[in-house]
Design a protein around this motif. Structure first.
Motif, PDB file in Angstrom:
ATOM      1  N   ILE A 205       1.034  -1.337   0.438  1.00 56.61           N
ATOM      2  CA  ILE A 205      -0.720  -0.300   0.447  1.00 56.61           C
ATOM      3  C   ILE A 205       0.840   1.218  -0.103  1.00 56.61           C
ATOM      4  O   ILE A 205       2.392   1.429   0.218  1.00 56.61           O
ATOM      5  CB  ILE A 205      -0.954   0.405   1.586  1.00 56.61           C
ATOM      6  CG1 ILE A 205      -0.158   0.189   3.047  1.00 56.61           C
ATOM      7  CG2 ILE A 205      -1.695  -1.327   1.308  1.00 56.61           C
ATOM      8  CD1 ILE A 205      -0.819   0.319   4.204  1.00 56.61           C
ATOM      9  N   ASP A 206       0.172   2.346  -0.568  1.00 57.17           N
ATOM     10  CA  ASP A 206       0.613   3.716  -0.322  1.00 57.17           C
ATOM     11  C   ASP A 206       0.461   4.648   1.297  1.00 57.17           C
ATOM     12  O   ASP A 206      -0.224   4.502   1.422  1.00 57.17           O
ATOM     13  CB  ASP A 206       0.777   4.313  -1.351  1.00 57.17           C
ATOM     14  CG  ASP A 206       1.106   3.693  -2.712  1.00 57.17           C
ATOM     15  OD1 ASP A 206       2.537   3.157  -2.799  1.00 57.17           O
ATOM     16  OD2 ASP A 206       0.637   4.292  -3.712  1.00 57.17           O
ATOM     17  N   THR A 207       2.066   5.318   2.006  1.00 55.92           N
ATOM     18  CA  THR A 207       1.278   5.901   2.556  1.00 55.92           C
ATOM     19  C   THR A 207       1.298   6.951   1.468  1.00 55.92           C
ATOM     20  O   THR A 207       0.889   7.480   0.841  1.00 55.92           O
ATOM     21  CB  THR A 207       3.325   6.575   2.732  1.00 55.92           C
ATOM     22  OG1 THR A 207       3.811   7.240   2.253  1.00 55.92           O
ATOM     23  CG2 THR A 207       3.610   5.614   3.302  1.00 55.92           C
ATOM     24  N   GLU A 208       0.328   7.766   2.905  1.00 55.28           N
ATOM     25  CA  GLU A 208      -0.272   9.759   2.706  1.00 55.28           C
ATOM     26  C   GLU A 208       0.530  10.492   3.224  1.00 55.28           C
ATOM     27  O   GLU A 208       0.734  10.662   4.532  1.00 55.28           O
ATOM     28  CB  GLU A 208      -1.999   8.872   2.723  1.00 55.28           C
ATOM     29  CG  GLU A 208      -2.783  10.204   2.607  1.00 55.28           C
ATOM     30  CD  GLU A 208      -3.066  10.522   1.382  1.00 55.28           C
ATOM     31  OE1 GLU A 208      -2.121  11.217   0.626  1.00 55.28           O
ATOM     32  OE2 GLU A 208      -3.792   9.917   0.868  1.00 55.28           O
ATOM     33  N   PRO A 209       1.095  11.170   2.762  1.00 56.75           N
ATOM     34  CA  PRO A 209       2.498  11.989   3.172  1.00 56.75           C
ATOM     35  C   PRO A 209       1.136  13.553   3.712  1.00 56.75           C
ATOM     36  O   PRO A 209      -0.288  12.949   2.725  1.00 56.75           O
ATOM     37  CB  PRO A 209       3.367  12.162   1.680  1.00 56.75           C
ATOM     38  CG  PRO A 209       2.564  11.625   0.588  1.00 56.75           C
ATOM     39  CD  PRO A 209       1.750  10.826   1.530  1.00 56.75           C
ATOM     40  N   GLY A 210       1.778  14.039   4.248  1.00 55.66           N
ATOM     41  CA  GLY A 210       0.803  15.309   4.426  1.00 55.66           C
ATOM     42  C   GLY A 210       0.702  15.195   5.527  1.00 55.66           C
ATOM     43  O   GLY A 210       0.079  14.427   6.539  1.00 55.66           O
ATOM     44  N   ASN A 211       0.180  16.569   6.500  1.00 62.45           N
ATOM     45  CA  ASN A 211       0.526  16.410   7.781  1.00 62.45           C
ATOM     46  C   ASN A 211      -1.104  16.069   8.369  1.00 62.45           C
ATOM     47  O   ASN A 211      -2.059  15.453   8.978  1.00 62.45           O
ATOM     48  CB  ASN A 211       0.527  17.596   8.303  1.00 62.45           C
ATOM     49  CG  ASN A 211       0.378  17.520  10.378  1.00 62.45           C
ATOM     50  OD1 ASN A 211      -0.684  17.518  10.825  1.00 62.45           O
ATOM     51  ND2 ASN A 211       1.342  17.017  11.310  1.00 62.45           N
ATOM     52  N   MET A 212      -2.259  16.327   7.402  1.00 62.94           N
ATOM     53  CA  MET A 212      -3.568  16.258   7.278  1.00 62.94           C
ATOM     54  C   MET A 212      -4.386  16.637   8.318  1.00 62.94           C
ATOM     55  O   MET A 212      -5.521  15.016   8.762  1.00 62.94           O
ATOM     56  CB  MET A 212      -4.380  14.338   6.812  1.00 62.94           C
ATOM     57  CG  MET A 212      -2.826  14.144   5.607  1.00 62.94           C
ATOM     58  SD  MET A 212      -3.818  14.678   3.830  1.00 62.94           S
ATOM     59  CE  MET A 212      -5.477  13.558   3.282  1.00 62.94           C
ATOM     60  N   SER A 213      -4.428  17.176   8.882  1.00 68.69           N
ATOM     61  CA  SER A 213      -4.520  17.533   9.983  1.00 68.69           C
ATOM     62  C   SER A 213      -5.890  17.988  10.599  1.00 68.69           C
ATOM     63  O   SER A 213      -6.846  17.821  11.307  1.00 68.69           O
ATOM     64  CB  SER A 213      -3.486  18.994  10.919  1.00 68.69           C
ATOM     65  OG  SER A 213      -3.642  20.161   9.796  1.00 68.69           O
ATOM     66  N   GLY A 214      -6.013  18.874   8.856  1.00 62.60           N
ATOM     67  CA  GLY A 214      -7.678  18.636   9.710  1.00 62.60           C
ATOM     68  C   GLY A 214      -8.054  17.575   9.511  1.00 62.60           C
ATOM     69  O   GLY A 214      -9.586  17.588  10.623  1.00 62.60           O
ATOM     70  N   PRO A 215      -8.905  16.442   8.602  1.00 66.68           N
ATOM     71  CA  PRO A 215      -9.219  15.622   8.209  1.00 66.68           C
ATOM     72  C   PRO A 215      -8.647  15.047   8.939  1.00 66.68           C
ATOM     73  O   PRO A 215     -10.104  13.703   9.932  1.00 66.68           O
ATOM     74  CB  PRO A 215      -9.249  14.781   6.812  1.00 66.68           C
ATOM     75  CG  PRO A 215      -7.793  15.584   6.410  1.00 66.68           C
ATOM     76  CD  PRO A 215      -8.264  16.855   6.975  1.00 66.68           C
ATOM     77  N   THR A 216      -7.983  14.540  10.004  1.00 62.39           N
ATOM     78  CA  THR A 216      -7.533  13.878  11.127  1.00 62.39           C
ATOM     79  C   THR A 216      -8.528  14.240  12.469  1.00 62.39           C
ATOM     80  O   THR A 216      -9.101  13.652  13.099  1.00 62.39           O
ATOM     81  CB  THR A 216      -6.322  13.732  11.157  1.00 62.39           C
ATOM     82  OG1 THR A 216      -4.892  13.355  10.368  1.00 62.39           O
ATOM     83  CG2 THR A 216      -5.419  13.570  12.262  1.00 62.39           C
TER      84      THR A 216
END
Length: 313
Positions: A205-216
């Protein structure tokens, strides 16, 4: 010279045969009644055994699940499921093999006959047995959340970071993974609802880079708020369907650059305890727990505390 049978002799012969016919008819009728009684009551025994088999199967699976999630409650759980299936106060034995991780249930119930009691057969006993196997999963059918941790020994009731905050990741990776597509919208949906696809050990599987703070922040907060059980679930006492209980993947490494491919080595369950941080910070915490899920299990799969339960006999 007279020939043949005289009238008195013929009458006596006919009367004698009539008597024999009546006796034969009476015996035949008795045999038919006995056969009908046996068929009816044996049929009732077969039906009761089938009912008991179904109840024992359900109770065994429930007890095997309790063996993982609520050790010490296996017997009361089995009794509860037997009662739900129409067998209250039934005699049963429950045998747990901690080495093989199996739960065996043996139950019996008396069956009182009806018609057969006329011929002295009071009843019989319906018996059923089942064995449930508890093995680590090597495949999960659905519901996986988009977080990953590197393979390591996990300690029950210890808290782990399921997603790092800004600045703690490796070249843009903070523990998020891509499941079913890239981007914040898919990532958020996978947090709230879980990935709908099936994943296996060995899949890449692929990683999802970036902090993605809002949706997290939004997704984890929603899951935590959706627990409506009373009393509220905790890592030590939770309902199997609690929204805070999530399944994530264990991967070979997260020491990768940008969007990169990693390999699944196992699956684990965590009880969400919180999401911290503001702005670029978004740290997800979870307590490691043992749990049961729907999927494929195997004897030689490394044990990360997530199991499949199945009947083996």
């Amino acid at each position: 010279m007279r020939t043949g049978i005289d009238r008195p002799t013929l009458v006596r012969f006919l009367k004698g045969n009539h008597g024999m016919s009546m006796v034969f008819f009476a015996v035949s009728l008795t045999c038919i009644a006995v056969a009908a009684a046996l068929v009816t009551d044996i049929g009732m025994l077969v039906i009761e055994k089938a009912r008991l088999n179904n109840a024992v199967d359900a109770a065994t699976l429930a007890a095997a699940r309790a063996y993982i999630e609520r050790p010490g409650t296996e017997r009361t759980t089995a009794a509860s499921y037997l009662k739900k299936n129409g067998f209250d106060n039934i005699d049963f034995d429950l045998n747990i093999d901690n080495t093989a991780k199996t739960v065996e249930l043996i139950a019996s119930t008396p069956v009182t006959f009806g018609l057969a009691r006329v011929i002295g057969i009071e009843g019989s006993t319906a018996m059923a047995t089942a064995t449930g196997s508890v093995l680590p999963v090597m495949g999960v059918n659905s519901g996986i959340r988009p977080f990953a941790i590197e393979q390591m020994p996990l300690v029950i009731n210890a808290e782990y970071t399921l997603k790092e905050g800004g600045g703690d990741g490796t070249t843009g990776n903070y523990g998020a993974i891509e499941l079913g597509g890239a981007g914040a919208k898919t990532y958020l949906n996978n947090i709230v609802s879980g990935f709908s696809g099936r994943l296996m050990v060995g899949d890449q599987i692929d990683t999802e880079p970036g902090n993605m703070s809002g949706p997290t922040q939004k997704g984890v907060t929603e899951l935590i708020s959706e627990c409506t059980h009373n009393p509220k679930c905790t890592p030590q006492n939770f309902e199997p369907d609690c929204p805070r209980l999530i399944t994530i993947v264990i991967v070979d490494s997260l020491d990768v650059n940008g969007r990169s491919t990693v390999t699944i080595t196992g699956f684990a369950s965590f009880f969400l305890t919180g999401v911290d941080g503001v702005g670029k910070e978004s740290i997800v915490h979870g307590t490691f727990v043992r749990s049961v899920t729907s999927g494929e299990s195997a004897v030689d799969q490394e044990d990360y505390g997530l199991y499949g339960v199945r009947l083996i006999k």
